[in-house]
Design an enzyme around this catalytic site. Structure first.
Site, mmCIF file in Angstrom:
data_model
loop_
_atom_site.group_PDB
_atom_site.id
_atom_site.type_symbol
_atom_site.label_atom_id
_atom_site.label_comp_id
_atom_site.label_asym_id
_atom_site.label_seq_id
_atom_site.Cartn_x
_atom_site.Cartn_y
_atom_site.Cartn_z
ATOM 1 N N ARG A 171 0.825 -1.210 0.000
ATOM 2 C CA ARG A 171 0.000 0.000 0.000
ATOM 3 C C ARG A 171 0.858 1.259 0.000
ATOM 4 N NH1 ARG A 171 -5.232 -0.091 1.848
ATOM 5 N NH2 ARG A 171 -4.970 1.800 3.055
ATOM 6 N N ARG A 175 9.770 6.292 -2.716
ATOM 7 C CA ARG A 175 10.050 7.224 -3.820
ATOM 8 C C ARG A 175 11.486 7.726 -3.752
ATOM 9 N NH1 ARG A 175 4.967 9.973 -2.734
ATOM 10 N NH2 ARG A 175 3.317 8.735 -3.710
ATOM 11 N N ARG A 247 -8.701 -6.206 13.840
ATOM 12 C CA ARG A 247 -8.101 -5.258 14.765
ATOM 13 C C ARG A 247 -9.118 -4.152 15.001
ATOM 14 N NH1 ARG A 247 -4.012 -6.844 17.653
ATOM 15 N NH2 ARG A 247 -2.979 -4.805 17.673
ATOM 16 N N ARG A 277 -0.417 6.404 16.050
ATOM 17 C CA ARG A 277 -0.348 7.734 15.441
ATOM 18 C C ARG A 277 -1.251 8.714 16.163
ATOM 19 N NH1 ARG A 277 -3.508 6.528 9.629
ATOM 20 N NH2 ARG A 277 -5.391 5.754 10.589
ATOM 21 N N GLU A 298 -4.254 7.207 18.538
ATOM 22 C CA GLU A 298 -4.813 5.939 18.069
ATOM 23 C C GLU A 298 -4.063 4.737 18.639
ATOM 24 O OE1 GLU A 298 -5.773 6.888 13.931
ATOM 25 O OE2 GLU A 298 -5.638 4.749 13.541
ATOM 26 N N TYR A 346 -9.884 -5.531 3.427
ATOM 27 C CA TYR A 346 -9.332 -4.209 3.775
ATOM 28 C C TYR A 346 -9.589 -3.310 2.558
ATOM 29 C CZ TYR A 346 -5.253 -1.392 5.590
ATOM 30 O OH TYR A 346 -4.400 -0.435 6.084
ATOM 31 N N ASP A 348 -10.394 0.371 0.620
ATOM 32 C CA ASP A 348 -10.423 1.831 0.640
ATOM 33 C C ASP A 348 -11.801 2.292 0.156
ATOM 34 O OD1 ASP A 348 -7.851 2.103 1.584
ATOM 35 O OD2 ASP A 348 -6.948 2.181 -0.406
HETATM 36 N N1 UDP Z 1 3.054 1.132 8.092
HETATM 37 C C1 UDP Z 1 4.239 1.178 8.812
HETATM 38 N N2 UDP Z 1 4.707 2.383 9.252
HETATM 39 C C2 UDP Z 1 4.029 3.529 9.020
HETATM 40 C C3 UDP Z 1 2.848 3.485 8.282
HETATM 41 C C4 UDP Z 1 2.371 2.265 7.838
HETATM 42 O O1 UDP Z 1 4.836 0.159 9.074
HETATM 43 O O2 UDP Z 1 4.498 4.582 9.476
HETATM 44 C C5 UDP Z 1 2.562 -0.195 7.635
HETATM 45 C C6 UDP Z 1 1.543 -0.759 8.616
HETATM 46 O O3 UDP Z 1 1.695 -2.165 8.675
HETATM 47 C C7 UDP Z 1 0.229 -0.394 7.972
HETATM 48 C C8 UDP Z 1 0.560 -0.536 6.486
HETATM 49 O O4 UDP Z 1 1.926 -0.085 6.391
HETATM 50 O O5 UDP Z 1 -0.820 -1.256 8.363
HETATM 51 C C9 UDP Z 1 -0.340 0.246 5.567
HETATM 52 O O6 UDP Z 1 -0.295 1.609 5.920
HETATM 53 P P1 UDP Z 1 -1.506 2.605 5.658
HETATM 54 O O7 UDP Z 1 -1.055 3.970 5.968
HETATM 55 O O8 UDP Z 1 -2.076 2.331 4.320
HETATM 56 O O9 UDP Z 1 -2.528 2.122 6.789
HETATM 57 P P2 UDP Z 1 -4.001 2.681 7.145
HETATM 58 O O10 UDP Z 1 -3.986 4.167 6.982
HETATM 59 O O11 UDP Z 1 -4.941 1.973 6.217
HETATM 60 O O12 UDP Z 1 -4.132 2.253 8.561
#
Ligand code: UDP
Length: 381
Positions: A171, A175, A247, A277, A298, A346, A348
């Site tokens: 996901r 870059r 979860r 976060r 969170e 999962y 979007d």
């Molecule tokens: N992830 C991570 N570090 C970060 C952000 C994301 O390891 O700082 C991993 C984590 O396992 C997460 C996945 O990447 O579930 C997908 O991130 P995304 O931001 O898409 O998660 P969402 O916003 O859907 O919770």
């Protein structure tokens, strides 16, 4: 025909609208006292900030038709998600980009140099990464993996990254330039009046009746020709084979003066920090001005009975259980399972809407062709 809908999130709202416009009747049952499911937004009465009650939602899509569709129901303001993360006592930019890489390694590399450098970090012995950990080690190497992904992922999923599928990490882009847009899609935005206003507009049709604070119960089914069910598939069958793993999230909400963290999303990569976060919701609406602020801290944990399911886990054990539910679902007459909970995926928001539009088209084709409406338009396994 007369359709029942269980749930008033994007899935059911979009299908109900399309069927209503084709002349059918729809009754939408929603157990909560609001529409929009987990996308629900509500203005905070103390601060005036638009809050994403069940966690932040940023709409992004590469699907032009879906983008036009959502814009039909209300104005979307341009919004670019730029995420920051704290790791080992410093703040970095996400997704991993040239600024992150240069700052983390204390270098001043250009794109080509950075690519060559990361190749020296990467584990080239991994040919086809299957797990989250392998995906990370192959593409960014151990140092970046440990600094940005391992701790966050253990907190978020409660599992070892070596047990999780590579698809979760896919996901996120990596870059080799300074583009810090979290998403790579062409279209991105946030509705000016919030997601609940969008969903309410979709549902606003003379052939649609919405019953809030009214859970759908099996005794209601005989009053309808067909049901679209967007609740958890295992709940529909009274958890007959056991509970599918999810979860859930706990939010610690706080109101403060001024600007708390200077950005909408700050991730916390270190495992010593118990939360994943902090989101500061006024920054999701940069076109508004607010003196005060609302933050959501969170925490992720295993979903138990009575908790709100957020992220389907979908590991081997859950997939086997899901298979059992799919086989009974496919024998259940006059029900179609839709959306994140109905199909245990999962999803979007844009994918949810795309599938809902396709489901409505498919349903109308079934009706015209006198064919039964299937249990799944998208089979989850
Ligand atoms: N992830 C991570 N570090 C970060 C952000 C994301 O390891 O700082 C991993 C984590 O396992 C997460 C996945 O990447 O579930 C997908 O991130 P995304 O931001 O898409 O998660 P969402 O916003 O859907 O919770």
């Amino acid at each position: 025909m007369r359709f029942a809908f269980a749930g008033a999130g994007f899935s059911c709202a979009v299908i109900a609208r399309e069927l209503a416009e084709a002349g059918h009747q729809a009754v939408v049952f929603e157990e909560r006292d609001h529409v929009a499911g987990n996308c629900h937004t509500q203005r905070c009465s103390e601060t005036g900030v638009m809050q994403h009650t069940y966690g932040p939602h940023i709409f992004h899509t590469g699907d032009e038709e879906v983008w036009h569709y959502v814009n039909r129901w209300g104005e979307f303001k341009p919004y670019t998600n730029r995420v920051k993360t704290q790791s080992q006592g410093a703040v970095y930019s996400l997704p991993l980009n040239l600024l992150t890489i240069n700052q983390f390694f204390g270098k001043t590399m250009n794109p080509e140099q950075a690519q060559a450098f990361i190749r020296t970090q990467a584990d080239t012995s991994i040919e086809e990464p299957k797990t989250f950990e392998e995906q990370a080690l192959k593409f960014v190497g151990r140092a970046l993996y440990e600094a940005f992904f391992r701790g966050y992922t253990r907190k978020q999923w409660g599992r070892e990254p070596s047990e999780l599928p590579a698809s979760i990490l896919k996901r996120l882009p990596v870059r080799f330039n300074y583009d810090d847009n979290y998403f790579s899609h062409r279209y991105q935005g946030i509705p000016a009046k919030g997601y609940s206003a969008i969903v309410a507009a979709i549902l606003d049709h003379p052939n649609i009746e919405v019953r809030l604070a009214t859970p759908f119960t099996p005794d209601l089914k005989p009053g309808f020709d067909h049901l679209f069910y967007s609740g958890p598939i295992d709940a529909y069958f009274q958890y007959e084979f056991g509970r599918l793993g999810y979860r859930t999230l706990d939010f610690q909400r706080a109101v403060a003066d001024g600007d708390v963290q200077g950005c909408a999303v700050m991730n916390y990569a270190d495992e010593s920090v118990p939360f994943t976060r902090i989101t500061e919701h006024k920054h999701f609406a940069p076109w508004e001005n607010h003196e005060r602020s609302v933050t959501y801290t969170e925490f992720s944990r295993e979903c138990e009975e009575g908790d709100i399911p957020y992220y389907p886990i979908r590991l081997v054990k859950e997939q086997a259980l899901l298979k059992q539910y799919l086989s009974v679902a496919e024998q259940e007459p006059d029900v179609t399972f839709v959306g994140r909970l109905g199909t245990y995926r999962y999803l979007d928001m844009d994918v949810t809407i795309r599938e809902a539009l396709d489901t409505a088209v498919g349903t109308l084709e079934c009706i015209a062709g006198l064919r039964p409406i299937p249990a799944f338009f998208v089979r989850p396994l």
